[in-house]
Write a protein that holds these residues in place. Structure first.
Motif, PDB file in Angstrom:
ATOM      1  N   THR A 131       0.843  -1.205   0.000  1.00 51.48           N
ATOM      2  CA  THR A 131       0.000   0.000   0.000  1.00 51.48           C
ATOM      3  C   THR A 131       0.878   1.255   0.000  1.00 51.48           C
ATOM      4  N   SER A 132       1.941   1.205   0.803  1.00 48.69           N
ATOM      5  CA  SER A 132       2.800   2.396   0.922  1.00 48.69           C
ATOM      6  C   SER A 132       3.587   2.670  -0.360  1.00 48.69           C
ATOM      7  N   MET A 133       3.698   1.682  -1.243  1.00 52.15           N
ATOM      8  CA  MET A 133       4.463   1.890  -2.479  1.00 52.15           C
ATOM      9  C   MET A 133       3.784   2.890  -3.416  1.00 52.15           C
ATOM     10  N   LEU A 134       2.529   3.190  -3.144  1.00 47.83           N
ATOM     11  CA  LEU A 134       1.842   4.235  -3.921  1.00 47.83           C
ATOM     12  C   LEU A 134       2.538   5.583  -3.693  1.00 47.83           C
ATOM     13  N   MET A 135       3.174   5.737  -2.526  1.00 48.51           N
ATOM     14  CA  MET A 135       3.826   7.008  -2.177  1.00 48.51           C
ATOM     15  C   MET A 135       5.323   6.966  -2.443  1.00 48.51           C
ATOM     16  N   PHE A 136       5.749   5.948  -3.168  1.00 49.79           N
ATOM     17  CA  PHE A 136       7.170   5.787  -3.481  1.00 49.79           C
ATOM     18  C   PHE A 136       7.529   6.681  -4.663  1.00 49.79           C
ATOM     19  N   SER A 137       8.547   7.500  -4.488  1.00 52.79           N
ATOM     20  CA  SER A 137       8.999   8.356  -5.597  1.00 52.79           C
ATOM     21  C   SER A 137      10.511   8.489  -5.494  1.00 52.79           C
ATOM     22  N   ALA A 138      11.121   9.122  -6.497  1.00 58.23           N
ATOM     23  CA  ALA A 138      12.576   9.289  -6.459  1.00 58.23           C
ATOM     24  C   ALA A 138      12.992  10.035  -5.185  1.00 58.23           C
ATOM     25  N   SER A 139      12.194  11.041  -4.802  1.00 54.68           N
ATOM     26  CA  SER A 139      12.547  11.840  -3.619  1.00 54.68           C
ATOM     27  C   SER A 139      12.365  11.053  -2.321  1.00 54.68           C
ATOM     28  N   THR A 140      11.205  10.378  -2.190  1.00 57.83           N
ATOM     29  CA  THR A 140      10.984   9.639  -0.933  1.00 57.83           C
ATOM     30  C   THR A 140      11.999   8.492  -0.814  1.00 57.83           C
ATOM     31  N   TYR A 141      12.344   7.909  -1.958  1.00 58.43           N
ATOM     32  CA  TYR A 141      13.384   6.865  -1.952  1.00 58.43           C
ATOM     33  C   TYR A 141      14.719   7.458  -1.509  1.00 58.43           C
ATOM     34  N   ALA A 142      15.112   8.575  -2.148  1.00 54.34           N
ATOM     35  CA  ALA A 142      16.437   9.157  -1.885  1.00 54.34           C
ATOM     36  C   ALA A 142      16.592   9.543  -0.418  1.00 54.34           C
ATOM     37  N   VAL A 143      15.569  10.190   0.146  1.00 52.05           N
ATOM     38  CA  VAL A 143      15.644  10.619   1.554  1.00 52.05           C
ATOM     39  C   VAL A 143      15.759   9.398   2.466  1.00 52.05           C
ATOM     40  N   THR A 144      14.905   8.400   2.217  1.00 47.68           N
ATOM     41  CA  THR A 144      14.867   7.215   3.076  1.00 47.68           C
ATOM     42  C   THR A 144      16.164   6.412   2.983  1.00 47.68           C
ATOM     43  N   HIS A 145      16.573   6.112   1.769  1.00 48.03           N
ATOM     44  CA  HIS A 145      17.769   5.286   1.567  1.00 48.03           C
ATOM     45  C   HIS A 145      19.003   5.975   2.159  1.00 48.03           C
ATOM     46  N   SER A 146      19.098   7.284   1.902  1.00 46.50           N
ATOM     47  CA  SER A 146      20.245   8.043   2.404  1.00 46.50           C
ATOM     48  C   SER A 146      20.296   7.990   3.937  1.00 46.50           C
ATOM     49  N   HIS A 147      19.118   8.125   4.572  1.00 43.49           N
ATOM     50  CA  HIS A 147      19.078   8.101   6.045  1.00 43.49           C
ATOM     51  C   HIS A 147      19.474   6.721   6.580  1.00 43.49           C
ATOM     52  N   PHE A 148      18.962   5.655   5.965  1.00 43.48           N
ATOM     53  CA  PHE A 148      19.277   4.303   6.456  1.00 43.48           C
ATOM     54  C   PHE A 148      20.772   4.023   6.331  1.00 43.48           C
ATOM     55  N   LYS A 149      21.362   4.503   5.237  1.00 38.45           N
ATOM     56  CA  LYS A 149      22.797   4.276   5.028  1.00 38.45           C
ATOM     57  C   LYS A 149      23.620   5.061   6.046  1.00 38.45           C
ATOM     58  N   ALA A 150      23.208   6.324   6.267  1.00 34.88           N
ATOM     59  CA  ALA A 150      23.988   7.186   7.164  1.00 34.88           C
ATOM     60  C   ALA A 150      23.798   6.819   8.633  1.00 34.88           C
TER      61      ALA A 150
END
Lengths: 112, 235
Positions: free
Chosen positions: B102-121
């Motif tokens: 359901t949440s993948m409807l809100m998946f975008s380049a920006s939401t991906y970039a912010v999330t992935h960057s935070h998990f990595k950092a």
């Protein structure tokens, strides 16, 4: 008709977003070769988005024939944002400083 | 839904995206108004597609009812989502599949970039906390995109988006650059981003669908190969 197209397009778009969560065939070990290759492919795509949005989908032939100062300022703002973040680690501060520098410089150029 | 610490952190991290989305989607709303679209169609378009580059590039195909052209554009422009979700699939372990889908409807380049960057950092590794953080980023960004589309549509005649365009559009690339800088660790993530940036004008020149999809795959493959070799040699 527009609504029908939106629905069809959104289904295809959603399919691309959700596919790896539905099938295990697209799940790879995070430290493995394929996962790394995909991550670098995504970084490549991010790089294309950054430059395409910054320079308005410019091509090299346009750039050579019509190099404008605003392209140089925009790319400089990108580089400044990168280096401020590397040195401070602060996202919002870096965004604020680079955006302020960009607006101020562009404002001066456009005013002249 | 309980608002956890991670959800709040995500909301805070989504601030630049939210600001950027407000301007991008309100100008998109104005553009659809100019093309004679209905308000309901325009707002639902953002709610269902949630991908500004596709919504802007495909406006003529959408408004002229060209289904095949619209589908071709969707695959070409949104193919990046497949790569991004192939990276994101390593996260959210232990969260129900229904919630994630359901949440993948809100998946975008920006939401991906912010999330992935935070998990990595941050090294955040608990699947449920990761999902809370992702929702904290995605829900405000998604809602602001819809509200901004409606706002832009209704106020299209009163606001001159063209005069602000040059400044507004810089928020997104600056934010993505900052996330890339934040995400530098071992490996070639920065190099891959720079190569993408250098290749962008070339890809724009050729306009080849094969190059658009093939170039990132090839560069990703070569860099992963290089990293593997370096690891084997103990560099």
């Amino acid at each position: 008709m527009m609504m029908t197209i939106f629905v069809v397009v959104s289904i295809v778009s959603y399919f691309l977003k959700a596919l790896p969560f539905v099938t295990n065939r697209l799940v790879f070990k995070p430290s493995g070769f394929i996962a790394k290759a995909v991550e670098y492919a995504v970084c490549f795509i991010m790089g294309t988005i950054i430059i395409n949005v910054t320079l308005g989908n410019i091509t090299y032939s346009t750039m050579i024939h019509d190099l404008e100062i605003r392209y140089v300022i925009a790319v400089s703002a990108i580089m400044i944002a990168f280096f401020i973040t590397r040195s401070t680690g602060a996202i919002l501060t870096s965004l604020f400083i680079s955006m302020t520098l960009f607006i101020t410089t562009m404002g001066i150029i456009l005013h002249e | 839904m309980v608002i956890t610490r991670y959800f709040r952190q995500g909301m805070l991290s989504s601030l630049p995206t939210a600001v950027s989305f407000f301007f991008v989607f309100s100008s998109l709303g104005a553009l659809y108004h100019e093309k004679g679209a209905e308000l309901l169609d325009t707002a639902l378009g953002t709610a269902l597609i949630f991908a500004a580059p596709l919504q802007i590039s495909g406006i003529d195909a959408f408004s002229n009812g060209q289904l095949i052209a619209a589908l071709a554009l969707t695959i070409l422009i949104n193919f990046r989502f497949l790569f991004m979700s192939m990276v994101a699939v390593q996260y959210f372990v232990g969260v129900s599949k229904a919630k994630v889908l359901t949440s993948m409807l809100m998946f975008s380049a920006s939401t991906y970039a912010v999330t992935h960057s935070h998990f990595k950092a941050s090294g955040l590794s608990n699947g449920k906390d990761q999902f809370d953080y992702y929702l904290g980023v995605a829900i405000p960004s998604y809602l602001i995109a819809i509200v901004a589309t409606i706002f832009g549509f209704l106020l299209s005649s009163r606001i001159d988006y063209a005069s602000m365009d040059m400044f507004i559009k810089m928020i997104l690339p600056l934010h993505f650059t900052i996330l890339t800088a934040k995400n530098t660790g071992p490996g070639f993530t920065v190099l891959a981003t720079i190569i993408g940036g250098v290749c962008a004008p070339m890809l724009a020149e050729f306009q080849s669908p094969w190059l658009l999809i093939g170039a990132p795959i090839t560069v990703g493959f070569l860099l992963a190969l290089r990293e593997n070799r370096a690891k084997r040699q103990g560099v």
